[in-house]
Design an enzyme around this catalytic site. Structure first.
Site, PDB file in Angstrom:
ATOM      1  N   CYS A  84       0.765  -1.331   0.034  1.00 49.88           N
ATOM      2  CA  CYS A  84       0.179  -0.088  -0.235  1.00 49.88           C
ATOM      3  C   CYS A  84       0.875   1.385  -0.035  1.00 49.88           C
ATOM      4  O   CYS A  84       1.851   1.517   0.862  1.00 49.88           O
ATOM      5  CB  CYS A  84      -0.979   0.063   1.105  1.00 49.88           C
ATOM      6  SG  CYS A  84      -1.580   1.592   1.606  1.00 49.88           S
ATOM      7  N   SER A 100      -8.831   3.992  -5.276  1.00 53.50           N
ATOM      8  CA  SER A 100      -8.197   2.982  -5.983  1.00 53.50           C
ATOM      9  C   SER A 100      -7.574   2.152  -4.852  1.00 53.50           C
ATOM     10  O   SER A 100      -6.550   1.550  -4.948  1.00 53.50           O
ATOM     11  CB  SER A 100      -7.211   3.505  -6.841  1.00 53.50           C
ATOM     12  OG  SER A 100      -6.384   4.544  -6.346  1.00 53.50           O
ATOM     13  N   HIS A 132      -4.272   0.331   8.195  1.00 50.82           N
ATOM     14  CA  HIS A 132      -4.643   0.055   6.886  1.00 50.82           C
ATOM     15  C   HIS A 132      -6.106  -0.245   6.855  1.00 50.82           C
ATOM     16  O   HIS A 132      -6.912  -0.198   5.888  1.00 50.82           O
ATOM     17  CB  HIS A 132      -3.618  -0.987   6.264  1.00 50.82           C
ATOM     18  CG  HIS A 132      -4.315  -0.943   4.580  1.00 50.82           C
ATOM     19  ND1 HIS A 132      -3.877  -0.351   3.711  1.00 50.82           N
ATOM     20  CD2 HIS A 132      -4.721  -2.168   4.293  1.00 50.82           C
ATOM     21  CE1 HIS A 132      -4.232  -0.753   2.496  1.00 50.82           C
ATOM     22  NE2 HIS A 132      -4.744  -1.860   2.615  1.00 50.82           N
ATOM     23  N   HIS A 171      -6.933   1.837   1.840  1.00 54.46           N
ATOM     24  CA  HIS A 171      -6.326   2.570   3.314  1.00 54.46           C
ATOM     25  C   HIS A 171      -7.430   3.757   3.419  1.00 54.46           C
ATOM     26  O   HIS A 171      -7.224   4.620   2.534  1.00 54.46           O
ATOM     27  CB  HIS A 171      -4.982   3.125   2.760  1.00 54.46           C
ATOM     28  CG  HIS A 171      -4.215   3.221   4.081  1.00 54.46           C
ATOM     29  ND1 HIS A 171      -3.242   2.710   4.644  1.00 54.46           N
ATOM     30  CD2 HIS A 171      -4.641   4.399   4.802  1.00 54.46           C
ATOM     31  CE1 HIS A 171      -2.836   3.182   5.740  1.00 54.46           C
ATOM     32  NE2 HIS A 171      -3.395   4.464   5.998  1.00 54.46           N
ATOM     33  N   GLN A 197      -9.021  13.409   0.241  1.00 51.39           N
ATOM     34  CA  GLN A 197      -8.257  14.492  -0.540  1.00 51.39           C
ATOM     35  C   GLN A 197      -8.631  15.883  -0.330  1.00 51.39           C
ATOM     36  O   GLN A 197      -9.872  16.264   0.387  1.00 51.39           O
ATOM     37  CB  GLN A 197      -8.677  13.935  -2.162  1.00 51.39           C
ATOM     38  CG  GLN A 197      -8.195  12.473  -2.575  1.00 51.39           C
ATOM     39  CD  GLN A 197      -8.064  12.501  -4.070  1.00 51.39           C
ATOM     40  OE1 GLN A 197      -7.596  13.386  -4.771  1.00 51.39           O
ATOM     41  NE2 GLN A 197      -8.737  11.560  -4.621  1.00 51.39           N
ATOM     42  N   HIS A 199      -8.406   7.232   3.667  1.00 54.24           N
ATOM     43  CA  HIS A 199      -7.842   8.463   3.347  1.00 54.24           C
ATOM     44  C   HIS A 199      -8.849   9.213   2.625  1.00 54.24           C
ATOM     45  O   HIS A 199     -10.237   8.810   1.890  1.00 54.24           O
ATOM     46  CB  HIS A 199      -6.689   8.332   2.421  1.00 54.24           C
ATOM     47  CG  HIS A 199      -6.975   7.946   1.025  1.00 54.24           C
ATOM     48  ND1 HIS A 199      -7.280   6.592   0.762  1.00 54.24           N
ATOM     49  CD2 HIS A 199      -6.958   8.440  -0.114  1.00 54.24           C
ATOM     50  CE1 HIS A 199      -7.604   6.625  -0.557  1.00 54.24           C
ATOM     51  NE2 HIS A 199      -7.436   7.701  -1.331  1.00 54.24           N
ATOM     52  N   CYS A 240       0.411   3.442   3.468  1.00 51.85           N
ATOM     53  CA  CYS A 240       0.811   3.036   4.899  1.00 51.85           C
ATOM     54  C   CYS A 240       2.114   3.658   5.263  1.00 51.85           C
ATOM     55  O   CYS A 240       3.010   3.862   4.493  1.00 51.85           O
ATOM     56  CB  CYS A 240       1.023   1.179   4.812  1.00 51.85           C
ATOM     57  SG  CYS A 240      -0.419   0.409   4.953  1.00 51.85           S
ATOM     58  N   ASN A 282     -13.424   9.971  -1.428  1.00 54.60           N
ATOM     59  CA  ASN A 282     -14.135   8.806  -2.162  1.00 54.60           C
ATOM     60  C   ASN A 282     -13.869   7.534  -1.639  1.00 54.60           C
ATOM     61  O   ASN A 282     -12.916   7.194  -1.339  1.00 54.60           O
ATOM     62  CB  ASN A 282     -13.334   8.954  -3.534  1.00 54.60           C
ATOM     63  CG  ASN A 282     -13.836  10.041  -4.464  1.00 54.60           C
ATOM     64  OD1 ASN A 282     -14.637  10.879  -4.271  1.00 54.60           O
ATOM     65  ND2 ASN A 282     -12.662  10.436  -5.383  1.00 54.60           N
TER      66      ASN A 282
END
Ligand SMILES: O=P(O)(O)O[C@H]1O[C@H](CO)[C@@H](O)[C@H](O)[C@H]1O
Ligand SMILES: O=P(O)(O)O[C@H]1O[C@H](CO)[C@@H](O)[C@H](O)[C@H]1O
Lengths: 349, 349
Positions: B52, B162, B114, B165, B169, B167, B55, B154
């Site tokens: 990943c 994609s 993760h 993990h 933006q 997250h 990570c 997203n």
């Protein structure tokens, strides 16, 4: 190219028909894709599928039986979103506003043959589809409570289409919906100022620039609009203004059929797959008024970006900010126009 | 219910923040679904994934190495759509209009772990994510060429994400994008007329009606907006106007974290799956002006409609006409608020 700087850098472009901007970020395609892959569509269907509710002679979900049609065939959608009769009610509770809406939803089978799609249909067969669209646009549009007729096609499972039988839909309704209203406003403003169609003038500029044209025949042009949102978005329009498809004469109808076939063949050839898209025809409202400002056009919004299995996601930033694309309209046009114009399934090898 | 007629029939509802209408067609859910089924997301990930790129301690696609972070961590996106420096250029060739755009894109890792997602993070951990959002909103917003900061997430492969993990933006930019501008206009018009936040008044009406409220705490409300587009769309907002997340005090931050956890737990419990969505925070522009009219809110746009594998497609009619939904906001709210508030993965059985 004299605008290279612009095309290499992130920039906005204006959609002159909706008056909204799209963000273009050309360098984004360099990013590796580790995300979702779509499954490939099933291979070639049979010409008749006994379980298909659109094939001739079959029973539909409603219990009705399709006639043994051998030309394009339309009927009222068994699960219409819009119905002719609704309790008319306005609900104006201050900040919670609602109003009832009525309409008619129809399904248009393009062909009795379950295995076909527009790119592999004969031009004369596509002409018959256009004739049925014309008939529906006129008949529905003449009804007293129908002020807008939207003809569209959702093609492919990833576009929410639940049946591969070649078909489109028509949603005819009382109100003029948001996207159409935006276009009405822009077309009208330009018409009032110049007494000309904004789209006709734009198409002229496009033909001169010849950077985004995909195909051109006697009466029609197909191009990637300067403000395209979807990666391989294409617009088909008559070069000279026609307010709606009902104005097409026989030779224009032929040109329209030809260019629909060409564009959808290029699409299928791009990733050698049955190319998914939503296509829609925007044209003059049927509100009884004259609409000299209107210039009808058919737009194709296809989701695929990198391959038959990797699409563009309109999420996050796109939902909360504005649409954003990863390749320029010029790159998309370049790619499309260099593809063979014979359908890949008809290759000898 | 006094508006039963309306709720049983197709109708439009007005989004008072964007001033656009959504078509609601409640009877459409009766239609059988034979279309696309999404694949289910992979089951529980490991707490650390050596492959990943998010990570702690791992190498990213750019070649940079992540620090061994143990709190929420942000960095500049290796494949930023927007870059700080662009050749500033206006391209005003009559009907082809473009303008360059600059900005900064960042990635915000919610946790070093993760395997986590917001609904299974502790409230104190979510508070730390909010603190990092606050810091980024302030720092980015203070830059001279940044007038708008969009924080979003997203979640899930079907939302174009994609990497599982946890997250989100941030896209910070010079222009104020389309969706934000629409909201600026409505908030400002109401503020000028009433010297009040339109959202604060709307929330008051919602609390009184109590038909679409999902959750309420000391400072925040979560509700299905009257004009919701996505089937289980939810909006979280402070009950009393705050123009941006930078105004949150410690107790408000706690309330915000609590309600984010509640909403995302209800989502996961709905179809007992890690519920995909795009979430975004709309708040005051960072253009240096005062924005007393602004009232920040976080919206969740989740695509699932019928089950963990059947989503709502915004295609065809929605693309060419206007958004359309198949269940009412009240039905969605009823369903959500009756779900258990403990995450299904933490059930004893
Ligand atoms: O930046 P990511 O996560 O690679 O990309 C994702 O989010 C972006 C912003 O919403 C979208 O433009 C992309 O289509 C989507 O795949
Ligand atoms: O009417 P269909 O083909 O069942 O449904 C499809 O087209 C409609 C109109 O674009 C959409 O609202 C649906 O989400 C989509 O699945």
């Amino acid at each position: 190219n004299k605008y290279m700087d612009l095309y290499d850098n992130s920039h906005y472009r204006l959609n002159i028909l909706t008056n909204e901007w799209v963000l273009v970020t050309p360098h984004r395609t360099k990013r590796p894709w580790q995300g979702k892959k779509e499954s490939l569509p099933a291979t070639q269907a049979e010409t008749y599928d006994p379980s298909c509710y659109l094939c001739p002679g079959n029973k539909r979900a409603s219990g009705d039986t399709n006639p043994n049609y051998n030309e394009p065939y339309s009927f009222v959608n068994d699960f219409s979103a819009l119905l002719p009769e609704v309790a008319t009610e306005e609900h104006q509770n201050n900040l919670m506003q609602a109003k009832s809406e009525s309409g008619i939803c129809k399904v248009v089978c393009f062909s009795p043959d379950h295995s076909l799609t527009l790119p592999v249909m004969r031009i004369t067969e596509i002409e018959k589809v256009i004739s049925l669209w014309q008939k529906e646009y006129k008949e529905l549009g003449n009804l007293p409570d129908i002020n807008h007729v939207l003809i569209f096609e959702n093609k492919g499972a990833i576009m929410g289409c639940s049946n591969p039988h070649p078909h489109g839909q028509i949603w005819a309704q009382k109100s003029i919906p948001t996207e159409a209203l935006k276009k009405c406003t822009s077309l009208e403003a330009y018409w009032n100022q110049h007494q000309r169609s904004i789209l006709e003038d734009y198409i002229q500029q496009e033909i001169e620039a010849n950077e985004r044209i995909i195909s051109l025949n006697n009466n029609f042009v197909a191009l990637v609009p300067y403000w395209a949102v979807w990666p391989y978005e294409v617009m088909i329009a008559p070069i000279k203004k026609l307010t709606s498809i009902s104005e097409l004469d026989e030779s224009q109808k032929r040109s329209f059929a030809e260019i629909i076939k060409t564009v959808t063949i290029l699409y299928d050839n791009l990733f050698e797959t049955s190319f998914p898209y939503s296509a829609g025809i925007n044209q003059a409202p049927t509100d009884g008024k004259d609409h000299p400002e209107w210039h009808f056009h058919m737009s194709f919004y296809p989701p695929l970006l990198r391959s038959a299995t990797v699409k563009k996601f309109m999420v996050g930033y796109e939902m909360f900010a504005n649409p954003q694309r990863d390749i320029t309209a010029e790159q998309a046009a370049d790619t499309l126009k260099q593809l063979p114009t014979t359908h890949y399934s008809q290759n000898p090898n």
